[in-house]
Design a protein around this motif. Structure first.
Motif, PDB file in Angstrom:
ATOM      1  N   GLN A 119       0.624  -1.357   0.156  1.00 50.74           N
ATOM      2  CA  GLN A 119      -0.042   0.304   0.150  1.00 50.74           C
ATOM      3  C   GLN A 119       1.386   1.346   0.034  1.00 50.74           C
ATOM      4  OE1 GLN A 119      -2.573   1.375   2.952  1.00 50.74           O
ATOM      5  NE2 GLN A 119      -1.386   1.073   4.935  1.00 50.74           N
ATOM      6  N   GLY A 120       1.791   0.905   0.181  1.00 48.11           N
ATOM      7  CA  GLY A 120       3.140   2.385   0.441  1.00 48.11           C
ATOM      8  C   GLY A 120       3.489   2.786  -0.957  1.00 48.11           C
ATOM      9  N   VAL A 121       3.000   1.914  -1.944  1.00 48.74           N
ATOM     10  CA  VAL A 121       4.180   2.263  -3.579  1.00 48.74           C
ATOM     11  C   VAL A 121       2.311   2.428  -4.426  1.00 48.74           C
ATOM     12  CG1 VAL A 121       4.031   1.362  -5.670  1.00 48.74           C
ATOM     13  CG2 VAL A 121       5.482   0.695  -3.830  1.00 48.74           C
ATOM     14  N   ALA A 122       1.219   1.929  -3.619  1.00 54.20           N
ATOM     15  CA  ALA A 122      -0.456   2.520  -4.351  1.00 54.20           C
ATOM     16  C   ALA A 122      -0.820   3.679  -4.610  1.00 54.20           C
ATOM     17  CB  ALA A 122      -1.373   1.807  -3.358  1.00 54.20           C
ATOM     18  N   ASP A 123      -0.711   4.847  -5.676  1.00 58.56           N
ATOM     19  CA  ASP A 123      -1.111   5.997  -5.588  1.00 58.56           C
ATOM     20  C   ASP A 123      -2.546   5.681  -5.567  1.00 58.56           C
ATOM     21  OD1 ASP A 123      -0.911   8.558  -6.358  1.00 58.56           O
ATOM     22  OD2 ASP A 123      -0.186   7.946  -8.120  1.00 58.56           O
ATOM     23  N   ARG A 124      -3.145   7.227  -3.800  1.00 55.48           N
ATOM     24  CA  ARG A 124      -4.189   7.081  -3.594  1.00 55.48           C
ATOM     25  C   ARG A 124      -4.327   8.279  -4.114  1.00 55.48           C
ATOM     26  NH1 ARG A 124      -1.623   5.633   1.211  1.00 55.48           N
ATOM     27  NH2 ARG A 124      -1.677   8.528   1.739  1.00 55.48           N
ATOM     28  N   LYS A 125      -3.500   9.188  -4.996  1.00 52.52           N
ATOM     29  CA  LYS A 125      -4.313  11.029  -5.184  1.00 52.52           C
ATOM     30  C   LYS A 125      -4.321  10.364  -7.256  1.00 52.52           C
ATOM     31  CE  LYS A 125      -1.709  13.186  -1.583  1.00 52.52           C
ATOM     32  NZ  LYS A 125      -0.790  14.240  -1.557  1.00 52.52           N
ATOM     33  N   SER A 126      -4.063   9.450  -7.181  1.00 55.45           N
ATOM     34  CA  SER A 126      -4.063   9.063  -9.091  1.00 55.45           C
ATOM     35  C   SER A 126      -5.296   8.837  -9.285  1.00 55.45           C
ATOM     36  CB  SER A 126      -3.419   8.406  -9.658  1.00 55.45           C
ATOM     37  OG  SER A 126      -3.350   7.626 -10.954  1.00 55.45           O
ATOM     38  N   ALA A 127      -5.093  10.315 -10.902  1.00 54.37           N
ATOM     39  CA  ALA A 127      -6.467  10.121 -12.104  1.00 54.37           C
ATOM     40  C   ALA A 127      -6.874   8.576 -12.672  1.00 54.37           C
ATOM     41  CB  ALA A 127      -6.485  11.218 -12.864  1.00 54.37           C
ATOM     42  N   MET A 128      -6.416   7.644 -12.415  1.00 56.16           N
ATOM     43  CA  MET A 128      -6.385   6.079 -12.311  1.00 56.16           C
ATOM     44  C   MET A 128      -7.123   5.605 -11.180  1.00 56.16           C
ATOM     45  SD  MET A 128      -3.858   5.743 -15.308  1.00 56.16           S
ATOM     46  CE  MET A 128      -3.789   3.552 -15.800  1.00 56.16           C
ATOM     47  N   PRO A 129      -7.900   5.344 -10.654  1.00 57.69           N
ATOM     48  CA  PRO A 129      -8.999   4.686  -9.874  1.00 57.69           C
ATOM     49  C   PRO A 129      -7.879   3.212  -9.404  1.00 57.69           C
ATOM     50  CG  PRO A 129     -10.612   5.950 -10.950  1.00 57.69           C
ATOM     51  CD  PRO A 129      -8.967   5.594 -12.054  1.00 57.69           C
ATOM     52  N   ALA A 130      -7.483   2.953 -10.464  1.00 64.63           N
ATOM     53  CA  ALA A 130      -7.222   1.510 -10.578  1.00 64.63           C
ATOM     54  C   ALA A 130      -5.114   1.350  -9.518  1.00 64.63           C
ATOM     55  CB  ALA A 130      -6.369   0.784 -11.486  1.00 64.63           C
ATOM     56  N   LEU A 131      -5.116   2.454  -9.685  1.00 61.51           N
ATOM     57  CA  LEU A 131      -3.526   2.563  -8.908  1.00 61.51           C
ATOM     58  C   LEU A 131      -3.034   2.650  -7.777  1.00 61.51           C
ATOM     59  CD1 LEU A 131      -1.500   5.228 -11.468  1.00 61.51           C
ATOM     60  CD2 LEU A 131      -2.062   2.383 -11.766  1.00 61.51           C
ATOM     61  N   SER A 132      -5.039   3.128  -7.204  1.00 64.87           N
ATOM     62  CA  SER A 132      -4.528   3.390  -5.914  1.00 64.87           C
ATOM     63  C   SER A 132      -5.233   1.616  -5.045  1.00 64.87           C
ATOM     64  CB  SER A 132      -6.446   4.226  -5.313  1.00 64.87           C
ATOM     65  OG  SER A 132      -7.118   3.241  -5.649  1.00 64.87           O
ATOM     66  N   ASN A 133      -5.169   0.777  -5.727  1.00 64.11           N
ATOM     67  CA  ASN A 133      -5.768  -0.628  -5.677  1.00 64.11           C
ATOM     68  C   ASN A 133      -4.267  -1.606  -5.072  1.00 64.11           C
ATOM     69  OD1 ASN A 133      -8.635   0.142  -5.686  1.00 64.11           O
ATOM     70  ND2 ASN A 133      -8.866  -0.957  -7.305  1.00 64.11           N
ATOM     71  N   VAL A 134      -4.368  -2.793  -4.430  1.00 63.13           N
ATOM     72  CA  VAL A 134      -3.978  -3.622  -4.993  1.00 63.13           C
ATOM     73  C   VAL A 134      -4.240  -5.065  -5.326  1.00 63.13           C
ATOM     74  CG1 VAL A 134      -2.354  -3.254  -2.477  1.00 63.13           C
ATOM     75  CG2 VAL A 134      -4.872  -4.511  -2.719  1.00 63.13           C
ATOM     76  N   LEU A 135      -3.503  -5.407  -6.655  1.00 57.25           N
ATOM     77  CA  LEU A 135      -3.910  -6.842  -6.997  1.00 57.25           C
ATOM     78  C   LEU A 135      -4.134  -7.942  -6.621  1.00 57.25           C
ATOM     79  CD1 LEU A 135      -4.804  -7.991 -10.121  1.00 57.25           C
ATOM     80  CD2 LEU A 135      -2.391  -7.694 -10.343  1.00 57.25           C
ATOM     81  N   LEU A 136      -4.540  -8.193  -6.368  1.00 57.34           N
ATOM     82  CA  LEU A 136      -4.438 -10.075  -5.266  1.00 57.34           C
ATOM     83  C   LEU A 136      -5.044 -11.225  -6.472  1.00 57.34           C
ATOM     84  CD1 LEU A 136      -7.013  -9.711  -2.681  1.00 57.34           C
ATOM     85  CD2 LEU A 136      -4.921  -8.704  -3.086  1.00 57.34           C
ATOM     86  N   THR A 137      -4.020 -11.503  -6.633  1.00 52.65           N
ATOM     87  CA  THR A 137      -3.991 -12.860  -7.870  1.00 52.65           C
ATOM     88  C   THR A 137      -3.694 -14.665  -7.764  1.00 52.65           C
ATOM     89  OG1 THR A 137      -3.231 -11.765  -9.526  1.00 52.65           O
ATOM     90  CG2 THR A 137      -2.876 -13.586 -10.348  1.00 52.65           C
ATOM     91  N   ALA A 138      -4.805 -15.260  -7.411  1.00 51.34           N
ATOM     92  CA  ALA A 138      -3.942 -16.477  -7.131  1.00 51.34           C
ATOM     93  C   ALA A 138      -4.938 -17.427  -7.928  1.00 51.34           C
ATOM     94  CB  ALA A 138      -5.825 -16.932  -6.046  1.00 51.34           C
ATOM     95  N   GLU A 139      -3.471 -18.854  -7.914  1.00 55.12           N
ATOM     96  CA  GLU A 139      -3.531 -19.211  -9.047  1.00 55.12           C
ATOM     97  C   GLU A 139      -2.119 -20.359  -8.677  1.00 55.12           C
ATOM     98  OE1 GLU A 139      -1.689 -18.197 -12.117  1.00 55.12           O
ATOM     99  OE2 GLU A 139       0.083 -17.233 -11.512  1.00 55.12           O
ATOM    100  N   GLY A 140      -2.819 -22.237  -8.359  1.00 58.18           N
ATOM    101  CA  GLY A 140      -1.937 -23.338  -8.279  1.00 58.18           C
ATOM    102  C   GLY A 140      -2.800 -23.058  -6.686  1.00 58.18           C
ATOM    103  N   ASN A 141      -1.335 -22.902  -5.542  1.00 54.59           N
ATOM    104  CA  ASN A 141      -1.319 -22.808  -3.588  1.00 54.59           C
ATOM    105  C   ASN A 141      -0.221 -21.315  -3.408  1.00 54.59           C
ATOM    106  OD1 ASN A 141       1.530 -23.214  -4.660  1.00 54.59           O
ATOM    107  ND2 ASN A 141       1.309 -24.934  -3.063  1.00 54.59           N
TER     108      ASN A 141
END
Length: 378
Positions: free
Chosen positions: A18-40
């Motif tokens: 969350q220290g890297v996520a950009d809360r002030k960006s005009a791109m809403p996705a950049l305030s998010n973290v991506l969760l990717t699940a595969e395998g284990n």
């Protein structure tokens, strides 16, 4: 997506990302973290389009998939969960459900499809890899970060120069009023690299290095560095950190460092720092200026301003020679003295218009440090 993961593992990854996520960006996705699940495995990623951070942990993955969730919201909800396994489920509809095993506590949080999240850069597999101890990287940053310019319009000095030449690695920073340089020998490695790393990335690297050292894991004792295209990649503490390097010319720092000085004062570091910190109370708030006077066996520190009055202190030092008085910004000296651990420092001065240099009184062949502070009229 449907997974079960230990709260402490997920919280650790989201907290770091969350220290890297950009809360002030005009791109809403950049305030998010991506969760990717595969395998284990569950991967957690964040980016602001200049920096990227990815880490992973083991998880029970019932249904693979990828979603993005607002970083601060996810962090706060995970932190509020009881210790133990938690489940995270997304069945569409723009909502993710977080539940705790053996507890009625649950949250829903808005989510977006993982495909809406920017793709993070990846290093060329053929890119050369440099490796050094995390402890050394932490020391290189700790002794130089404070003299990076905070002026984002001056990209060439709003960054740190990272150089690797043969078996020597160095970091150099300057804001135009002061300069810091530390270099060290890395045994068994010979390489050539030059990178200009922006201030925000340096701050993040410092946190990652501190985290890796705090974890105390043998496998996290090293950091590997690869330069690939316009990016640099750091694998550190189980995380991959990517940085878009600054495309600018760093100042010719070799020309700024005096090759010699007329006077050298050997001073106790702690006493020097304490005296400076006290006397600057009476310095001008605008300039922070103090005067240093070298005299036989003493270093006198004075400050004076119409608003704050007069301040004075002196400390015994190893020096003999003609008196000299030079004005400096006290904070610049305090930053250097606070970054060093040596009992004594060497203060090199020449004339009232010449820069001062500060070095540890004892240095090995493996490590060296020098700071340059420009004088000021008081």
């Amino acid at each position: 997506m449907e997974i079960v993961v230990a709260k402490k593992d997920l919280l650790r990854l989201v907290a770091r990302c969350q220290g890297v996520a950009d809360r002030k960006s005009a791109m809403p996705a950049l305030s998010n973290v991506l969760l990717t699940a595969e395998g284990n495995v569950l991967r957690v990623s964040a980016t602001d389009m200049y920096l990227g951070l990815t880490g992973q942990t083991s998880a029970e993955v019932a249904t693979a998939g990828a979603i993005a969730v607002q970083a601060r919201d996810l962090h706060d909800r995970i932190k509020a969960m009881p210790e133990g396994p938690i489940s995270l489920t997304s069945a569409g509809g723009g909502q993710a459900v977080i539940k705790a095993a053996g507890s009625p506590r649950r949250f829903t949080v808005p989510s977006i499809p993982g495909t809406d999240f920017p793709v993070l850069p990846q290093p060329d597999p053929a890119a050369p890899q440099l490796t050094l101890p995390v402890e050394l990287l932490s020391k290189l940053i700790a002794r130089t970060h404070f003299s990076i310019s905070t002026d984002e319009t001056r990209a060439h000095v709003n960054s740190a120069l990272f150089e690797w030449a043969g078996d020597r690695v160095r970091v150099v920073t300057t804001d135009g009023h002061r300069l810091s340089k530390m270099e060290a020998t890395v045994d068994g490695v010979s390489a050539t690299a030059t990178m200009l790393i922006p201030l925000k990335a340096i701050n993040e690297l410092r946190r990652l290095a501190d985290d890796a050292r705090a974890d105390g894991k043998e496998s996290d004792a090293l950091v590997s560095i690869r330069q690939s295209g316009p990016n640099a990649f750091f694998d550190i503490g189980g995380m991959r950190f990517s940085v878009k390097l600054v495309d600018a010319q760093f100042p010719p720092y070799q020309q700024v460092i005096p090759k010699s000085t007329d006077r050298t004062v050997r001073a106790p570091r702690k006493a020097f720092s304490d005296a400076l910190d006290a006397v600057r109370i009476a310095a001008s708030e605008r300039t922070g200026g103090v005067k240093l006077t070298t005299t036989n066996g003493l270093l006198r520190i004075t400050s004076e301003s119409p608003e704050s009055g007069y301040g004075f202190d002196e400390i015994p030092v190893d020096f003999s020679g003609a008196d000299l008085t030079i004005g400096f910004n006290a904070k610049y000296f305090l930053d250097v003295l606070g970054a060093l651990e040596d009992e004594e420092v060497l203060l090199g001065v020449s004339g009232e218009l010449d820069p001062a240099i500060i070095r540890p009184a004892t240095e090995s062949d493996k490590e060296s440090f020098v700071a340059v502070v420009m004088p000021m009229r008081i």
